[in-house]
Design a protein around this motif. Structure first.
Motif, PDB file in Angstrom:
ATOM      1  N   GLN A 115       0.829  -1.208   0.000  1.00 56.07           N
ATOM      2  CA  GLN A 115       0.000   0.000   0.000  1.00 56.07           C
ATOM      3  C   GLN A 115       0.862   1.256   0.000  1.00 56.07           C
ATOM      4  O   GLN A 115       0.535   2.240  -0.662  1.00 56.07           O
ATOM      5  CB  GLN A 115      -0.944   0.000   1.203  1.00 56.07           C
ATOM      6  CG  GLN A 115      -2.042  -1.028   1.090  1.00 56.07           C
ATOM      7  CD  GLN A 115      -2.901  -1.084   2.342  1.00 56.07           C
ATOM      8  OE1 GLN A 115      -2.496  -0.664   3.419  1.00 56.07           O
ATOM      9  NE2 GLN A 115      -4.101  -1.605   2.190  1.00 56.07           N
ATOM     10  N   SER A 168       2.042   1.904  -3.474  1.00 60.47           N
ATOM     11  CA  SER A 168       0.951   2.433  -4.295  1.00 60.47           C
ATOM     12  C   SER A 168       0.732   3.921  -4.022  1.00 60.47           C
ATOM     13  O   SER A 168       0.491   4.701  -4.942  1.00 60.47           O
ATOM     14  CB  SER A 168      -0.328   1.644  -4.006  1.00 60.47           C
ATOM     15  OG  SER A 168      -1.412   2.195  -4.690  1.00 60.47           O
ATOM     16  N   LYS A 224      -5.774   7.411  -0.697  1.00 58.79           N
ATOM     17  CA  LYS A 224      -5.020   6.165  -0.495  1.00 58.79           C
ATOM     18  C   LYS A 224      -4.283   6.181   0.842  1.00 58.79           C
ATOM     19  O   LYS A 224      -4.191   5.163   1.515  1.00 58.79           O
ATOM     20  CB  LYS A 224      -4.021   5.940  -1.638  1.00 58.79           C
ATOM     21  CG  LYS A 224      -4.653   5.463  -2.909  1.00 58.79           C
ATOM     22  CD  LYS A 224      -3.594   5.165  -3.956  1.00 58.79           C
ATOM     23  CE  LYS A 224      -4.229   4.592  -5.204  1.00 58.79           C
ATOM     24  NZ  LYS A 224      -3.228   4.154  -6.180  1.00 58.79           N
ATOM     25  N   SER A 236      -6.823   5.574   3.585  1.00 57.88           N
ATOM     26  CA  SER A 236      -7.203   4.153   3.494  1.00 57.88           C
ATOM     27  C   SER A 236      -6.096   3.267   4.042  1.00 57.88           C
ATOM     28  O   SER A 236      -6.356   2.287   4.735  1.00 57.88           O
ATOM     29  CB  SER A 236      -7.498   3.760   2.049  1.00 57.88           C
ATOM     30  OG  SER A 236      -8.604   4.466   1.576  1.00 57.88           O
ATOM     31  N   TRP A 237      -4.838   3.610   3.728  1.00 60.27           N
ATOM     32  CA  TRP A 237      -3.697   2.848   4.228  1.00 60.27           C
ATOM     33  C   TRP A 237      -3.627   2.901   5.746  1.00 60.27           C
ATOM     34  O   TRP A 237      -3.427   1.880   6.399  1.00 60.27           O
ATOM     35  CB  TRP A 237      -2.407   3.396   3.620  1.00 60.27           C
ATOM     36  CG  TRP A 237      -1.179   2.825   4.234  1.00 60.27           C
ATOM     37  CD1 TRP A 237      -0.678   1.569   4.049  1.00 60.27           C
ATOM     38  CD2 TRP A 237      -0.292   3.469   5.142  1.00 60.27           C
ATOM     39  NE1 TRP A 237       0.476   1.402   4.796  1.00 60.27           N
ATOM     40  CE2 TRP A 237       0.725   2.553   5.473  1.00 60.27           C
ATOM     41  CE3 TRP A 237      -0.256   4.734   5.711  1.00 60.27           C
ATOM     42  CZ2 TRP A 237       1.760   2.870   6.343  1.00 60.27           C
ATOM     43  CZ3 TRP A 237       0.779   5.045   6.563  1.00 60.27           C
ATOM     44  CH2 TRP A 237       1.769   4.108   6.878  1.00 60.27           C
ATOM     45  N   SER A 291      -6.637   0.828   7.147  1.00 59.99           N
ATOM     46  CA  SER A 291      -6.501  -0.614   6.923  1.00 59.99           C
ATOM     47  C   SER A 291      -5.337  -1.194   7.720  1.00 59.99           C
ATOM     48  O   SER A 291      -5.412  -2.320   8.211  1.00 59.99           O
ATOM     49  CB  SER A 291      -6.362  -0.937   5.431  1.00 59.99           C
ATOM     50  OG  SER A 291      -5.160  -0.420   4.912  1.00 59.99           O
ATOM     51  N   SER A 292      -4.261  -0.418   7.862  1.00 56.57           N
ATOM     52  CA  SER A 292      -3.130  -0.884   8.674  1.00 56.57           C
ATOM     53  C   SER A 292      -3.542  -1.048  10.133  1.00 56.57           C
ATOM     54  O   SER A 292      -3.191  -2.045  10.776  1.00 56.57           O
ATOM     55  CB  SER A 292      -1.959   0.089   8.568  1.00 56.57           C
ATOM     56  OG  SER A 292      -1.466   0.130   7.253  1.00 56.57           O
TER      57      SER A 292
END
Length: 121
Positions: A50, A53, A66, A69-70, A73-74
């Motif tokens: 991620q 990206s 992103k 989101s990273w 999600s992490s």
């Protein structure tokens, strides 16, 4: 980081994790959940992918989405890993609280980011 470097790093992480897990099972008590090492390696690789990206993204709006989101999600992946450790290794019955706390922290990060975006408008 480009995809090739991240793939190489993840490959190395999995080789080391697999070898470590195998050696520990071979020489140690095989009733212990050494497979958690592989799960940890997977989480590290997912986080690295991620990051790569995010770094490659050119559009600043998409890059910011992103990034948030990273972060969320992490936090979620790490909280689930902590849950597994608490439940399986430490045998704590209320270990689900780790996932709950991870969800709350993710929600707080998301809400703060949304408030910051609204403030800029």
């Amino acid at each position: 980081m480009n995809k090739k470097i991240i793939s190489t790093i993840c490959g190395i992480i999995f080789i080391v994790a697999g070898a470590t897990c195998s050696i520990l099972y071979a020489v140690g008590d095989s009733s212990k959940p050494r497979w958690l090492i592989i799960i940890g390696a997977g989480i590290i690789c997912a986080i690295l992918a991620q990051v790569g990206s995010i770094q490659r993204e050119e559009d600043q709006t998409k890059k910011h989405k992103k990034l948030i989101s990273w972060i969320c999600s992490s936090i979620s992946m790490i909280s689930v890993f902590i849950f597994l450790i608490l439940l399986i290794i430490m045998k704590i019955n209320n270990s689900w609280i780790a996932v709950f706390v991870g969800g709350v922290i993710s929600a707080i990060v998301y809400m703060i980011d949304n408030a910051r975006k609204e403030e800029k408008k």
